[in-house]
Structure formats: structure tokens, C-alpha cells
Scaffold this motif. Structure first.
Motif, short mmCIF file in Angstrom:
data_model
loop_
_atom_site.label_atom_id
_atom_site.label_comp_id
_atom_site.label_asym_id
_atom_site.label_seq_id
_atom_site.Cartn_x
_atom_site.Cartn_y
_atom_site.Cartn_z
N LEU A 1 -10.71 5.67 -6.83
CA LEU A 1 -10.27 5.16 -6.86
C LEU A 1 -8.80 4.69 -6.31
CD1 LEU A 1 -10.51 2.77 -9.21
CD2 LEU A 1 -8.55 3.91 -10.51
N GLU A 2 -7.92 5.63 -6.05
CA GLU A 2 -7.33 5.41 -5.15
C GLU A 2 -7.62 5.08 -3.77
OE1 GLU A 2 -4.27 9.79 -6.73
OE2 GLU A 2 -5.89 9.60 -4.91
N PHE B 1 2.14 1.84 -3.36
CA PHE B 1 1.03 2.33 -4.15
C PHE B 1 1.23 3.48 -4.59
CE2 PHE B 1 -3.76 3.81 -4.48
CZ PHE B 1 -3.57 3.91 -5.76
N VAL C 1 -10.33 -7.59 3.48
CA VAL C 1 -9.68 -8.93 2.72
C VAL C 1 -9.31 -9.06 4.33
CG1 VAL C 1 -8.03 -9.90 2.10
CG2 VAL C 1 -9.45 -9.44 0.58
N VAL D 1 -3.73 -7.33 -2.61
CA VAL D 1 -3.77 -6.81 -1.73
C VAL D 1 -4.29 -8.46 -1.02
CG1 VAL D 1 -5.76 -6.48 -0.33
CG2 VAL D 1 -3.91 -4.73 -0.84
N PHE D 2 -5.49 -8.85 -2.38
CA PHE D 2 -5.95 -11.02 -1.95
C PHE D 2 -5.22 -11.43 -1.26
CE2 PHE D 2 -10.21 -8.03 -3.45
CZ PHE D 2 -10.78 -8.00 -3.38
N THR E 1 -3.20 -2.94 -7.53
CA THR E 1 -2.76 -2.72 -5.95
C THR E 1 -4.43 -3.78 -5.07
OG1 THR E 1 -1.29 -1.71 -6.21
CG2 THR E 1 -1.92 -1.92 -3.98
N THR E 2 -4.76 -3.95 -5.22
CA THR E 2 -6.28 -4.10 -5.48
C THR E 2 -6.29 -5.74 -5.68
OG1 THR E 2 -7.78 -2.49 -5.72
CG2 THR E 2 -9.08 -3.95 -5.30
N ALA E 3 -5.36 -5.65 -6.38
CA ALA E 3 -5.16 -8.17 -7.09
C ALA E 3 -4.81 -7.95 -5.75
CB ALA E 3 -5.20 -7.59 -8.61
N LEU F 1 -2.48 5.30 5.57
CA LEU F 1 -1.31 4.22 5.76
C LEU F 1 -1.95 3.54 7.36
CD1 LEU F 1 1.76 4.86 3.41
CD2 LEU F 1 -0.14 3.11 3.43
N TRP G 1 -13.80 -10.98 -2.25
CA TRP G 1 -14.08 -10.58 -3.58
C TRP G 1 -15.13 -9.86 -3.99
CZ3 TRP G 1 -10.29 -8.45 -7.38
CH2 TRP G 1 -8.99 -9.66 -7.54
N ALA H 1 -10.83 -2.44 -0.29
CA ALA H 1 -9.59 -3.97 -0.32
C ALA H 1 -8.75 -4.39 0.73
CB ALA H 1 -9.28 -4.30 -1.72
N PHE H 2 -8.07 -4.06 1.36
CA PHE H 2 -7.31 -4.29 2.21
C PHE H 2 -8.24 -4.27 3.87
CE2 PHE H 2 -4.92 -3.13 6.47
CZ PHE H 2 -4.11 -4.20 6.62
N LEU I 1 0.32 -1.17 0.38
CA LEU I 1 0.02 0.12 -0.05
C LEU I 1 0.77 1.13 -0.45
CD1 LEU I 1 -2.86 -0.85 2.63
CD2 LEU I 1 -2.89 -0.78 -0.20
N LEU J 1 -9.63 2.83 -3.13
CA LEU J 1 -9.45 1.36 -3.66
C LEU J 1 -9.10 0.14 -2.92
CD1 LEU J 1 -11.86 -0.33 -5.26
CD2 LEU J 1 -11.04 -0.57 -6.67
N PRO J 2 -7.48 0.40 -3.28
CA PRO J 2 -6.56 -1.10 -2.75
C PRO J 2 -7.17 -0.54 -1.34
CG PRO J 2 -5.62 0.81 -3.94
CD PRO J 2 -7.24 1.42 -4.32
N PHE J 3 -7.41 0.71 -0.40
CA PHE J 3 -7.31 0.73 0.80
C PHE J 3 -7.98 0.14 1.71
CE2 PHE J 3 -4.20 3.65 -0.11
CZ PHE J 3 -3.24 3.35 0.55
N ALA K 1 -3.75 1.12 -9.04
CA ALA K 1 -5.20 1.11 -8.36
C ALA K 1 -5.50 -0.13 -8.25
CB ALA K 1 -5.90 2.69 -8.12
N LEU K 2 -5.63 -0.71 -9.56
CA LEU K 2 -6.54 -2.31 -10.01
C LEU K 2 -5.37 -3.52 -9.57
CD1 LEU K 2 -8.31 -1.37 -12.91
CD2 LEU K 2 -9.17 -1.59 -11.21
#
Lengths: 307, 158
Positions: free
Chosen positions: B63-64, A175, B74, A205-206, A201-203, B17, B85, B70-71, A172, B66-68, A198-199
Motif C-alpha cells: 500500500l505504501e 507521504f 500519471v 497525485v492525479f 496521496t494517490t488521489a 523518491l 485512474w 500512481a505517480f 510523495l 501505491l502513491p508511487f 497512502a490513499l
């Protein structure tokens, strides 16, 4: 009184949907062991199969679950049993044909002297409460001068610490750096880079952030308090095993603590070797693949066979 | 003032973070996907306001996040990988649908009222994520996304 009424209501409700064809074979089942039963239904089993333990206080605990994809007459179910569980309830969640049946958990009558002595010993082994802390536990720990109860408490509060996996945070962070660098640029390519990052990193993360199952153990050789124990960490697929063993090695009595959230699991034989006895603080769930799962931390005492 | 802007963005990611590091230390896990969605969507909305981002720039801001998100879905565990998912895809679709509806209704003019409406919609979506079956929630968000997309496309054609 309320608990008794709840238990009675539960049993009556179970009786109302009871299936005469549903049977639990393979008994008598014995407490403080991983038992195996065959769930049999002449009409065939299909859908989701669950085995619940009904406690004396009326609470229900899930002991076994397995999906049954193709209709089958019987399915083996492994489950942990202790003396707090009074009845076993088999639930078949078949679409349009859900049914259940309730059975006595333990064999009626007085157990033989050896079994009675074993149960008495297991009753005396109270699993300590786990105070969950994060970080790498000490590489070595000296238990000299402690008794078994104190040593178990020391282990659960000082040795059984959850390892912190920094990989997802680093991902993270990387990213964030990419997005930060891209924000300084006004070029269109920079936006595309942020979208892709972003996409991606999202993938990622899983796979990196998914919690792993963790199994802690502290060995008491021949049931005695160990001297200086050393930490060994072993990474297995989907599971981290952290063991504290002294120079005398394994065997005897073992204090274990495990957490295996949904999607993970620890092979049953890795926790309780075949023929061993066990007393858990709260019963874990065993899956059809013989994996032990528990959302919350469960502690337990494992008595190895022949000790 | 590009330097100040960059610092502000660094602070923005630093907060995210720090929140991620905090989630890792929670035991038992107490962050549900619905709660994470509400907190992160409202945070992204606030950040977009501070950065003066609107339209596609605001979408990029989301969009920025989104990874956070997902974290946050999950890491605490508690759901099978496929369910996680589905949760993340649902959250992304819900965020996009709310952004589309906001753009359609406010016509690009951000006011206190539109902010309040946005936050209300985020709370509603977070609640829906918590109480509805995952498949049904995803269906509803995709429906809202299609509706807002259609409206925006019609407006673009004049």
C-alpha cells in the motif's frame, strides 16, 4: 518504391471501405495554415471522427479527432496542412458502421504568384529540432550577432527548457515521512494513518502529477533577429506559456514549440492567430474543442497575418 | 535495533523518491504502467522480505508503494485522466490479488520458490496490463481478487 507501394495499398484499402455519402466540404485547402473543413455525411455522423493526412512517403498522421455523441449531418474539422500531405482521409468509427473516404489535400493547378511566394518562404523556414532539457530557462538572453537559423537553434537548445514541477515530489516526500514516522510506532492507529495517507496521496497525485501542456515562443519582430529577450511565464488552466519577447514586442515571425499530451491541449488561436501561416516540424492533432495536442514536442514557425 | 530498522525504511523511501525524480526527467516518457507495476511490485516484495514483513504487514508495504505507482502512471502522460485512474485501480487490484494468492498458496511460509512464483505472477500481470484492454484486465484482476479472498475467508473459518 516500398513507400509508394504502401501508399497505393493504403489508398486501395481506403477505397474498399469508402463511403459514397461521406464528403469533405469547405475547400480548397491551403498548406501552411489551419484549415477548416465540414465533414458531411447524409447518413449522419456518429462515433469517433478522425481526419488523417496521408503523406507522400505513405505515412499517416492524425490531423483532427472528435467524438460525435449524437448523430449529426455535418461537423466542422480544423486541421493543419502542409505540402508533405498529399491526401486527406476521413474515418468515421461508428460502432457496426465504420467507414472512410479519401480526398485530395490541396487544390490542383498552379497557385497564384502571391501564394507561390508565400509557400516558397514557408518551405525555407525549417523548424529546428528541439533538444529537450529540464529546468528553468534563463530570464534573459542576448541574440545579437546571430542570424535567424542560429537564433532558432539557440532558442530550441537553451531557452525552451521544460519547467520542473516539484509539487508532486514534495507530496510523495511528505507521504514517505508520514509512513516513516508511523513505522516507528507499534500502535494500531499508526497503520490506519498510513492507509489513509497512502490513499489520500494517490488521489492527490492525479491532480498534481498530471503533465501540463506547455507552449514556448520566441518572437522575431518583423522577421528580424531580436536583441535581448526576456522570459515571461503565464499559467493558464491546463497550460503553461513561456514566451521570450524583446522590447519591440510581439508580431512578425514567431518560433513556437509545444507539447500537449492526452488530456491536455492548447487553444489553436493561442498558437496560430487567425489568418496566420504556420509550418510545424510534425503536424499536431486538433480536437473537436479546437485544442492542439501533440504527445511529442513539435516545433514550428508562425508567420503572423499581414507580415 | 529500531534505529537500524528506521534507517532501512528511510533508504527504502529514498530509493522510491529518487526513482520518481528520475521519471520526471525522462523525455520522451518511456515508463509504461505495465513496466512500472512489475518494477514496483517486485521492489515491494523484496522490501517486505528485507523488513521480514508477511501477511497484513506485507500488504501495508504494498500500500505504501501505491502513491508511487500512481505517480509513475500519471506523470509521463499519454493517457486520458479516466484511463490513468483505471490503470492505477487495476494495478492495485492486481497487487492485492497476487498477495492474496501468495498467502493462500504459501500458507504464510516464504521460500525461494514462492518468491519466484510471486515475481512470475507480477511479470504476468504487468504484461497483461500492457497488452489487454484496461477494462478486461481490471475484470480479470477483480476475478482473481475475489477468488483469493474467498479462499482466504474459507481458510480463516477453518
Amino acid at each position: 518504391m516500398k513507400a509508394r507501394c504502401a501508399a497505393l495499398a493504403l489508398l486501395l484499402a481506403a477505397a474498399a471501405t469508402a463511403s459514397p455519402g461521406l464528403r469533405l466540404e469547405g475547400g480548397p485547402f491551403r498548406p501552411y495554415r489551419i484549415n477548416r473543413a465540414a465533414v458531411v455525411d447524409d447518413e449522419g455522423l456518429l462515433g469517433r471522427l478522425e481526419l488523417w493526412g496521408l503523406r507522400w512517403d505513405g505515412a499517416r498522421v492524425l490531423l483532427f479527432r472528435a467524438p460525435v455523441a449524437a448523430r449529426t449531418r455535418s461537423l466542422d474539422a480544423d486541421f493543419y496542412l502542409d505540402e508533405d500531405i498529399r491526401n486527406l482521409e476521413v474515418v468515421v468509427d461508428e460502432p457496426g458502421a465504420g467507414r472512410s473516404a479519401t480526398f485530395e489535400a490541396a487544390a490542383p493547378g498552379t497557385p497564384d504568384p502571391a501564394e507561390a511566394a508565400l509557400r516558397l518562404r514557408m518551405r525555407g523556414l525549417e523548424a529546428p529540432l528541439l533538444i529537450v532539457q529540464h529546468g528553468d530557462g534563463p530570464a534573459a538572453f542576448d541574440f545579437r550577432g546571430s542570424d535567424v537559423v542560429t537564433a532558432a537553434f539557440q532558442a530550441s537548445s537553451a531557452l525552451f527548457t521544460l519547467p520542473v514541477d516539484r509539487a508532486p515530489l514534495l507530496l510523495l516526500g511528505a507521504f514517505a515521512l508520514v509512513a516513516l514516522a508511523a513505522s516507528a510506532s507499534r500502535r494500531r492507529e499508526a497503520r490506519a494513518l498510513v492507509i489513509l495517507a497512502a490513499l489520500g496521496t494517490t488521489a492527490a497525485v492525479f491532480s498534481l502529477a498530471a503533465p501540463r501542456a506547455v507552449l514556448f515562443s520566441l518572437v522575431f519582430p518583423d522577421g528580424k533577429v531580436p536583441g535581448t529577450v526576456r522570459r515571461t511565464v503565464r499559467e493558464a488552466p491546463g497550460c503553461t506559456r513561456i514566451a521570450y519577447v524583446d522590447a519591440e514586442g510581439s508580431g512578425g515571425l514567431e518560433l513556437v514549440a509545444l507539447r500537449a499530451p492526452a488530456g491536455t491541449g492548447i487553444p489553436v488561436d493561442d498558437v496560430v492567430p487567425p489568418g496566420g501561416q504556420v509550418r510545424f516540424s510534425s503536424p499536431p492533432t486538433i480536437t473537436g474543442e479546437r485544442l492542439m495536442t501533440s504527445e511529442a514536442f513539435t516545433t514550428g514557425w508562425v508567420l503572423h497575418a499581414g507580415r | 535495533m529500531p534505529g537500524a530498522r528506521l534507517l532501512l525504511r528511510a533508504l527504502h523511501f529514498g530509493l522510491l523518491l529518487a526513482a520518481a525524480a528520475g521519471i520526471m526527467r525522462l523525455h520522451p516518457p518511456q515508463v509504461t504502467p505495465g513496466l512500472a507495476f512489475v518494477v514496483l511490485a517486485v521492489y515491494a516484495h523484496g522490501a517486505a522480505r528485507v523488513f521480514g514483513a508477511a501477511g497484513t504487514a506485507k500488504a501495508l508495504c504494498f500500500l505504501e508503494i501505491l502513491p508511487f505507482f500512481a505517480f509513475a502512471v500519471v506523470q509521463p502522460g499519454g493517457s486520458e485522466p479516466s484511463a490513468a485512474w483505471l490503470g492505477v485501480v487495476s494495478g492495485a487490484a492486481a497487487g492485492a490479488a497476487i498477495l492474496g494468492c501468495e498467502w493462500l498458496l504459501s500458507r504464510g511460509k516464504a521460500t525461494f520458490g514462492t518468491s519466484l512464483g510471486f515475481i512470475g505472477a507480477c511479470c504476468l500481470a504487468g504484461w497483461g496490463m500492457s497488452v489487454l484492454p484496461a477494462g478486461r484486465f481490471l475484470g480479470l484482476t477483480l476475478l482473481a481478487l475475489t477468488g483469493s479472498g474467498y479462499g482466504l475467508a474459507r481458510r480463516a473459518r477453518g
